[in-house]
Design an enzyme around this catalytic site. Structure first.
Site, PDB file in Angstrom:
ATOM      1  CE  LYS A  92      -3.661  -2.348   2.596  1.00 30.97           C
ATOM      2  NZ  LYS A  92      -4.363  -2.450   3.893  1.00 30.97           N
ATOM      3  CB  CYS A 118      -1.805   0.874   8.403  1.00 36.68           C
ATOM      4  SG  CYS A 118      -1.126   2.512   8.729  1.00 36.68           S
ATOM      5  CG  ASP A 119      -3.377  -5.258   6.247  1.00 39.76           C
ATOM      6  OD1 ASP A 119      -4.222  -4.820   5.440  1.00 39.76           O
ATOM      7  OD2 ASP A 119      -3.429  -6.392   6.746  1.00 39.76           O
ATOM      8  CB  SER A 120      -4.885  -4.390  11.655  1.00 43.77           C
ATOM      9  OG  SER A 120      -4.151  -3.220  11.927  1.00 43.77           O
ATOM     10  N   GLY A 173       0.634  -4.255  11.051  1.00 42.51           N
ATOM     11  CA  GLY A 173       1.862  -4.053  10.286  1.00 42.51           C
ATOM     12  C   GLY A 173       1.896  -2.662   9.681  1.00 42.51           C
TER      13      GLY A 173
END
Length: 212
Positions: free
Chosen positions: A55, A75-77, A116
């Protein structure tokens, strides 16, 4: 230098604004399924960091002309819980049915939210440095009544957030506590982001808006 947030999440935007940063917001449009499919048996930490990096790099490529000297944050979760077949990785439910099943399984238990982040430093319009990392936070879920769950699902909030819950919205009523960084659970970890910015030679105080 501007901070570009590679996310449409209003929660992440609110966290940054409250912390003194007024970011430029751009959505990556990355095909998350394709990124995940390209990885070979990734761990949850690997998956969220690779998605975050994809991203950030996509947005860096899109804004390099407009903001040649900037930092882009991706960001990623996802949530890891104990399911009937062992540890399960849970992303966004997407449907009321999946969100209901998820809450019925995790109510009264715990899960670990893995977040992350990746930061890309643009210098003269070129990605000069990249840093990435992961943060884990334990979430203790409360027990929820059938009436409460019906109302929460009807709100639509849990359908499009990692794990099917929020800490800063309606879902906060049903979280007994956390062990770790609250901003990470909301969507962007301030401690992790500060550390990653330091790795690429940027001090977070230089990103604070004048009114901070």
């Amino acid at each position: 230098m501007r901070l570009v947030l590679a996310s449409a999440s209003p929660a992440r935007l609110a966290v940054l604004r409250a912390a003194g940063v007024e970011p430029v917001v751009r959505v990556s449009g990355v095909d998350e399924d394709a990124v995940a499919a390209a990885l070979t048996d990734p761990s949850p930490a690997d998956l969220v960091t690779e998605l975050a990096k994809a991203k950030a790099l996509a947005v860096a490529d899109a804004v390099h002309g407009e903001y040649p000297d900037a930092v882009v944050v991706g960001c990623d979760s996802m949530l890891i819980t104990d399911g009937p077949t062992g540890r399960e990785v849970v992303g966004k439910p997407g449907t009321v049915e999946r969100a209901r099943d998820r809450w019925l399984a995790m109510a009264g238990g715990t899960g670990e939210l893995i977040t992350g982040h990746a930061v890309v430093r643009l210098a003269g319009g070129t990605p000069a440095k990249v840093a990435q990392g992961v943060e884990g936070t334990v979430v203790r879920f409360g027990r929820i009544t059938a009436h409460e769950l019906d109302a929460y699902l009807a709100s639509g909030e849990p359908l499009n957030v990692a794990g099917g819950f929020t800490l800063d919205g309606l879902g906060g009523w049903f979280v007994d506590g956390i062990d770790g960084d609250p901003s990470s659970v909301i969507g962007i970890s301030l401690p992790l982001t500060r550390r990653l910015l330091g790795e690429i030679g940027v001090s977070v105080v230089d990103l604070w808006s004048r009114g901070a």
